[in-house]
Design a protein around this motif. Structure first.
Motif, PDB file in Angstrom:
ATOM      1  N   ALA A  20      -0.968  -6.166  -3.584  1.00  0.00           N
ATOM      2  CA  ALA A  20      -1.587  -5.964  -2.273  1.00  0.00           C
ATOM      3  C   ALA A  20      -2.774  -6.905  -2.079  1.00  0.00           C
ATOM      4  O   ALA A  20      -2.975  -7.458  -0.992  1.00  0.00           O
ATOM      5  CB  ALA A  20      -2.019  -4.507  -2.123  1.00  0.00           C
ATOM      6  N   ALA A  21      -3.569  -7.108  -3.130  1.00  0.00           N
ATOM      7  CA  ALA A  21      -4.704  -8.022  -3.047  1.00  0.00           C
ATOM      8  C   ALA A  21      -4.231  -9.458  -2.815  1.00  0.00           C
ATOM      9  O   ALA A  21      -4.854 -10.224  -2.067  1.00  0.00           O
ATOM     10  CB  ALA A  21      -5.542  -7.929  -4.321  1.00  0.00           C
ATOM     11  N   MET A  36       0.308   1.926  -9.946  1.00  0.00           N
ATOM     12  CA  MET A  36      -1.023   1.452  -9.579  1.00  0.00           C
ATOM     13  C   MET A  36      -1.154  -0.062  -9.762  1.00  0.00           C
ATOM     14  O   MET A  36      -1.979  -0.700  -9.103  1.00  0.00           O
ATOM     15  CB  MET A  36      -2.081   2.170 -10.416  1.00  0.00           C
ATOM     16  CG  MET A  36      -2.209   3.663 -10.120  1.00  0.00           C
ATOM     17  SD  MET A  36      -2.640   3.971  -8.381  1.00  0.00           S
ATOM     18  CE  MET A  36      -4.271   3.257  -8.313  1.00  0.00           C
ATOM     19  N   SER A  37      -0.336  -0.650 -10.649  1.00  0.00           N
ATOM     20  CA  SER A  37      -0.441  -2.097 -10.889  1.00  0.00           C
ATOM     21  C   SER A  37      -0.090  -2.908  -9.645  1.00  0.00           C
ATOM     22  O   SER A  37      -0.485  -4.076  -9.528  1.00  0.00           O
ATOM     23  CB  SER A  37       0.469  -2.507 -12.054  1.00  0.00           C
ATOM     24  OG  SER A  37       1.847  -2.510 -11.684  1.00  0.00           O
ATOM     25  N   VAL A  41       2.246   1.936  -3.450  1.00  0.00           N
ATOM     26  CA  VAL A  41       1.271   2.519  -4.378  1.00  0.00           C
ATOM     27  C   VAL A  41       1.011   3.996  -4.066  1.00  0.00           C
ATOM     28  O   VAL A  41       0.910   4.822  -4.974  1.00  0.00           O
ATOM     29  CB  VAL A  41      -0.049   1.724  -4.326  1.00  0.00           C
ATOM     30  CG1 VAL A  41      -1.139   2.438  -5.122  1.00  0.00           C
ATOM     31  CG2 VAL A  41       0.162   0.313  -4.865  1.00  0.00           C
ATOM     32  N   LEU A  42       0.926   4.340  -2.777  1.00  0.00           N
ATOM     33  CA  LEU A  42       0.506   5.688  -2.388  1.00  0.00           C
ATOM     34  C   LEU A  42       1.660   6.676  -2.259  1.00  0.00           C
ATOM     35  O   LEU A  42       1.457   7.885  -2.394  1.00  0.00           O
ATOM     36  CB  LEU A  42      -0.264   5.632  -1.062  1.00  0.00           C
ATOM     37  CG  LEU A  42      -1.559   4.808  -1.084  1.00  0.00           C
ATOM     38  CD1 LEU A  42      -2.217   4.845   0.294  1.00  0.00           C
ATOM     39  CD2 LEU A  42      -2.517   5.295  -2.163  1.00  0.00           C
ATOM     40  N   LEU A  46      -1.337  -2.642  -6.844  1.00  0.00           N
ATOM     41  CA  LEU A  46      -2.544  -2.950  -6.076  1.00  0.00           C
ATOM     42  C   LEU A  46      -2.896  -4.432  -6.215  1.00  0.00           C
ATOM     43  O   LEU A  46      -3.476  -5.026  -5.302  1.00  0.00           O
ATOM     44  CB  LEU A  46      -3.715  -2.078  -6.541  1.00  0.00           C
ATOM     45  CG  LEU A  46      -3.706  -0.612  -6.089  1.00  0.00           C
ATOM     46  CD1 LEU A  46      -4.831   0.149  -6.759  1.00  0.00           C
ATOM     47  CD2 LEU A  46      -3.809  -0.526  -4.563  1.00  0.00           C
ATOM     48  N   VAL A  95       0.840  -1.193   0.000  1.00  0.00           N
ATOM     49  CA  VAL A  95       0.000   0.000   0.000  1.00  0.00           C
ATOM     50  C   VAL A  95       0.880   1.251   0.000  1.00  0.00           C
ATOM     51  O   VAL A  95       0.615   2.232  -0.714  1.00  0.00           O
ATOM     52  CB  VAL A  95      -0.958  -0.001   1.205  1.00  0.00           C
ATOM     53  CG1 VAL A  95      -1.661   1.349   1.350  1.00  0.00           C
ATOM     54  CG2 VAL A  95      -1.987  -1.119   1.060  1.00  0.00           C
ATOM     55  N   GLN A 152      -0.360  -8.281 -14.346  1.00  0.00           N
ATOM     56  CA  GLN A 152       0.160  -7.023 -13.807  1.00  0.00           C
ATOM     57  C   GLN A 152       0.792  -6.180 -14.906  1.00  0.00           C
ATOM     58  O   GLN A 152       0.714  -4.946 -14.868  1.00  0.00           O
ATOM     59  CB  GLN A 152       1.174  -7.276 -12.691  1.00  0.00           C
ATOM     60  CG  GLN A 152       1.596  -5.981 -11.995  1.00  0.00           C
ATOM     61  CD  GLN A 152       2.408  -6.201 -10.745  1.00  0.00           C
ATOM     62  OE1 GLN A 152       2.599  -7.329 -10.303  1.00  0.00           O
ATOM     63  NE2 GLN A 152       2.895  -5.120 -10.167  1.00  0.00           N
TER      64      GLN A 152
END
Length: 428
Positions: free
Chosen positions: A407-408, A401-402, A333-334, A404, A330, A390
């Motif tokens: 993270a899932a 963003m890929s 990504v952020l 994410l 996370v 991805q």
């Protein structure tokens, strides 16, 4: 899975112990080599992306082809081992890998994206044969009580190989190419592309020579024979049990599959990600040194995890590491700049124990079905092929963003650790 072993006379036991230690030392070199060669791909992908002007989808397809080999070659490898035995299978596996490595030379001289894919598939097929042969062999030569210790030992050498490979690839591939030393996404001239393509010839020639030498050593080495106690349980005994009554296996197969998507996605897109101006602003050659830290974190994490599991249940340690991996992804990504780069590096530490721990929890309580269950978990390594998803996400929504998707994947591992790894009540 194994029957009682007849006691050995002291002298015979000492001789057997020396033989086993020598065999383990030799087999550790196999684990090192296939870890080393697999991670060379992490430096090869950004290189080939520049040489062939590939999209992220096309670049990650290279890694997908690699892991499709695990699915395609696993069952034929098992049948080959039954026919020729473990030692000959190891020699054949090394020979197949060497053949694929030599195939990278004409692929570079042409240069040809298709021949590159075929050569990498051949190498991966050889590694699959080594995986299917070497893992159970290491488990059964010696005392059953120390099987986990032996497997952890040779897996540490595998991590050692994955840690050194980025330095090798960074120096001999990225460090000797225009794409590796230029700024991120630099446009190369046709002459530079051709020179860059041919820069992989020397590294793969070295790899092929080492593989051939190792095959000769193993062919001439007297590996300990597997005795009666290591044979499979009878078909009649296995027929009284059902694999699908074991929740820890049924949910462990997708856990391995999904985890591989995360691990391979991080490692193969790492160099492209940290090289970006708003992240690390590095050349590909410089980024390969940080990839060394990613894989080094996995090696350190395996040692730390093995210590923690002496006093804490394996599923609790797995849950802790899954939470850490999710938080790191996370942040990747952020965040931006060095924070995003170091959070991606940190995920290597949290990924470290996931594969061996999921594998161990997946076969727990299978009894005479352990071999069949282990085979299904090995086939699930093919999940790494879905890294192409991805790549597609990176092309459509951006590379950052890929992650994410990664993270899932960590969330499913957390689910497995908290609930899915529990053996089913009354499973037979």
């Amino acid at each position: 899975m194994t029957g009682p072993v007849e006691p050995l006379a002291p002298a015979a036991a000492r001789a057997r112990g020396v033989s086993h230690r020598a065999a383990l030392s030799l087999l550790a070199s196999l684990f090192f080599m296939w870890g080393f060669i697999t991670v060379i791909n992490n430096t090869l992908l950004p290189h080939l992306r520049s040489v062939f002007d590939l999209t992220y989808t096309q670049a990650t397809l290279i890694e997908s082809v690699w892991f499709i080999a695990y699915f395609v070659a696993s069952l034929p490898s098992a049948r080959l081992i039954e026919r020729v035995g473990y030692q000959r299978a190891l020699v054949i596996g090394l020979a197949v890998m060497a053949l694929g490595a030599l195939g990278m030379i004409p692929a570079a001289r042409l240069p040809s994206y298709t021949v590159t894919l075929v050569s990498l598939f051949v190498i991966a097929s050889g590694i699959t044969l080594l995986q299917v042969a070497a893992n159970p062999y290491v488990a059964v030569i010696g005392s059953p009580e120390t099987a986990s210790s032996r497997l952890n030992l040779v897996q540490a050498f595998n991590s050692f190989g994955t840690t050194l490979a980025p330095l090798f690839g960074g120096y001999l591939i990225l460090g000797r190419s225009a794409s590796g030393t230029a700024a991120a996404d630099a446009v190369l001239s046709p002459a530079e592309r051709l020179a860059d393509a041919q820069s992989v010839q020397l590294p793969y020639l070295i790899v092929a020579a080492v593989l051939v030498l190792l095959a000769i050593v193993i062919a001439r080495f007297r590996l300990p024979a597997l005795g009666q106690a290591t044979r499979r349980a009878s078909r009649e005994e296995r027929a009284r049990h059902s694999l699908w009554s074991h929740r820890n296996l049924v949910l462990g197969i997708p856990a391995i599959f999904i985890y591989l998507i995360a691990e391979i996605g991080v490692s193969n897109l790492f160099i492209n990600f940290v090289s970006q101006p708003h992240i690390g602003d590095l050349t590909h050659a410089q980024a390969s040194h940080y990839l060394f830290l990613l894989w080094g974190g996995m090696m350190v994490g395996r040692f730390a995890g093995s210590v923690l599991m002496r006093t804490i249940a394996a599923e609790k340690v797995l849950a802790l590491f899954a939470v850490g991996a999710f938080v790191a992804m996370v942040a990747t990504v952020l965040a931006s700049g060095k924070l995003a780069m170091w959070s991606l590096i940190a995920v290597g530490l949290f990924h470290s124990i996931m594969f061996p721990t999921i594998f161990t929890l997946g076969i727990r309580g299978l009894g005479p079905l352990t071999e069949e269950g282990a085979g299904l978990l090995v086939m699930a390594i093919a999940g790494g092929a879905l890294v192409v998803v991805q790549g597609w996400l990176a092309d459509r929504y951006g590379l950052q963003m890929s992650f994410l998707l990664t993270a899932a994947c960590e969330l499913y591992v957390l689910f497995y650790a908290l609930w899915g790894a529990r053996p089913s009540t009354g499973a037979a």
